[in-house]
Enzyme design. Structure first.
Site, PDB file in Angstrom:
ATOM      1  N   CYS A  72       7.912  -1.138  -6.023  1.00  9.84           N
ATOM      2  CA  CYS A  72       6.729  -0.999  -5.261  1.00  9.84           C
ATOM      3  C   CYS A  72       6.895  -0.061  -3.999  1.00  9.84           C
ATOM      4  O   CYS A  72       7.821   0.396  -3.434  1.00  9.84           O
ATOM      5  CB  CYS A  72       6.281  -2.286  -4.787  1.00  9.84           C
ATOM      6  SG  CYS A  72       5.670  -3.514  -5.829  1.00  9.84           S
ATOM      7  N   GLU A  74       6.030  -0.561  -1.029  1.00  7.12           N
ATOM      8  CA  GLU A  74       6.741  -0.877   0.405  1.00  7.12           C
ATOM      9  C   GLU A  74       7.800  -1.053   0.286  1.00  7.12           C
ATOM     10  O   GLU A  74       8.859  -0.635   1.289  1.00  7.12           O
ATOM     11  CB  GLU A  74       6.072  -2.409   0.362  1.00  7.12           C
ATOM     12  CG  GLU A  74       4.590  -2.353   0.569  1.00  7.12           C
ATOM     13  CD  GLU A  74       3.638  -2.517  -0.842  1.00  7.12           C
ATOM     14  OE1 GLU A  74       4.070  -2.019  -1.706  1.00  7.12           O
ATOM     15  OE2 GLU A  74       2.678  -3.041  -0.582  1.00  7.12           O
ATOM     16  N   CYS A 111       2.785  -7.406  -2.705  1.00  5.17           N
ATOM     17  CA  CYS A 111       2.898  -8.426  -3.651  1.00  5.17           C
ATOM     18  C   CYS A 111       4.198  -9.274  -3.296  1.00  5.17           C
ATOM     19  O   CYS A 111       4.763  -9.300  -1.960  1.00  5.17           O
ATOM     20  CB  CYS A 111       3.695  -7.746  -5.191  1.00  5.17           C
ATOM     21  SG  CYS A 111       5.551  -7.206  -4.650  1.00  5.17           S
ATOM     22  N   CYS A 114       7.662  -8.030  -2.197  1.00  5.34           N
ATOM     23  CA  CYS A 114       7.416  -6.928  -0.953  1.00  5.34           C
ATOM     24  C   CYS A 114       7.371  -7.871   0.321  1.00  5.34           C
ATOM     25  O   CYS A 114       8.010  -7.580   1.216  1.00  5.34           O
ATOM     26  CB  CYS A 114       6.575  -6.077  -1.116  1.00  5.34           C
ATOM     27  SG  CYS A 114       6.819  -4.763  -2.340  1.00  5.34           S
TER      28      CYS A 114
HETATM   29  N1  THU Z   1       2.374  -2.022  -6.307  1.00  2.64           N
HETATM   30  C1  THU Z   1       2.781  -1.568  -5.269  1.00  2.64           C
HETATM   31  O1  THU Z   1       3.557  -0.643  -5.108  1.00  2.64           O
HETATM   32  N2  THU Z   1       2.519  -2.281  -4.038  1.00  2.64           N
HETATM   33  C2  THU Z   1       1.616  -3.263  -3.949  1.00  2.64           C
HETATM   34  O2  THU Z   1       1.654  -3.809  -2.920  1.00  2.64           O
HETATM   35  C3  THU Z   1       1.115  -3.758  -5.371  1.00  2.64           C
HETATM   36  C4  THU Z   1       1.591  -2.885  -6.619  1.00  2.64           C
HETATM   37  C5  THU Z   1       2.739  -0.965  -7.436  1.00  2.64           C
HETATM   38  C6  THU Z   1       3.570  -1.511  -8.669  1.00  2.64           C
HETATM   39  C7  THU Z   1       3.152  -0.853  -9.972  1.00  2.64           C
HETATM   40  O3  THU Z   1       3.846   0.128  -9.907  1.00  2.64           O
HETATM   41  C8  THU Z   1       1.566  -0.702  -9.670  1.00  2.64           C
HETATM   42  O4  THU Z   1       1.463  -0.757  -8.191  1.00  2.64           O
HETATM   43  C9  THU Z   1       0.854  -1.773 -10.373  1.00  2.64           C
HETATM   44  O5  THU Z   1       1.237  -3.067 -10.161  1.00  2.64           O
END
Ligand code: THU
Length: 160
Positions: A72, A74, A111, A114
């Site tokens: 992610c 974050e 999520c 994170c």
């Molecule tokens: N994702 C993030 O980078 N941050 C979040 O807070 C939620 C989800 C990303 C993970 C994945 O690459 C995509 O978003 C879909 O879940």
């Protein structure tokens, strides 16, 4: 004994109501979505952190062909700050997103993994990290501390 967990946060109608420093940080998070590598989800996420040094550092989600390997925005950002700026602390972090086929008009929230990582960094700094969540437009949520996102989260202090 009955107990209650509650916290206060701000919900602003639009980013223009944020203090200038937070507006700038959110703008950096929006721009950071452009560096995301998200060919599988088509959901680009950008994060930006204001450090105690005054620098703004960005991160974005980086996906993998082996899906669980992806990371992610974050945690990309937190791990990069931990590695490159180990002496600095994080004052605040903004998160935004750019989905391919949908508008980006409401906040998304980090999520669970994170949230744990954010909490770990707060515990490491012994200081709260302000969290600013918003789409490319629309309402903005401001939480005073990342710990608000993970009530009763694991505190590594017990490992010492
Ligand atoms: N994702 C993030 O980078 N941050 C979040 O807070 C939620 C989800 C990303 C993970 C994945 O690459 C995509 O978003 C879909 O879940």
């Amino acid at each position: 004994m009955q107990k209650k967990y509650a916290f206060e946060y701000e919900l602003l109608e639009h980013a223009g109501l944020l203090p200038t420093a937070d507006q700038n940080l959110l703008q950096a998070a929006i721009i950071a979505t452009e560096s995301a590598y998200a060919p599988y989800s088509n959901f680009k996420v950008g994060a930006a952190a204001l450090l105690s040094t005054g620098q703004i550092i960005i991160g974005s989600n980086q996906e993998s062909s082996s899906f669980p390997v992806g990371i992610c925005a974050e945690r990309t950002l937190l791990n990069s700050i931990g590695s490159q700026y180990p002496e600095a602390t994080i004052i605040s972090m903004a998160v935004s997103y750019d989905p391919l086929n949908k508008p980006s008009i409401e906040p998304i929230s980090p999520c669970g993994m994170c949230r744990q990582s954010l909490l770990d960094f707060e515990n490491r700094y012994h200081a709260p990290i302000k969290i600013i969540l918003a789409g490319k437009s629309g309402p903005v949520m401001v939480l005073p501390s990342a710990s608000n996102l993970l009530p009763f989260g694991f505190d590594g202090a017990i490992l010492k």
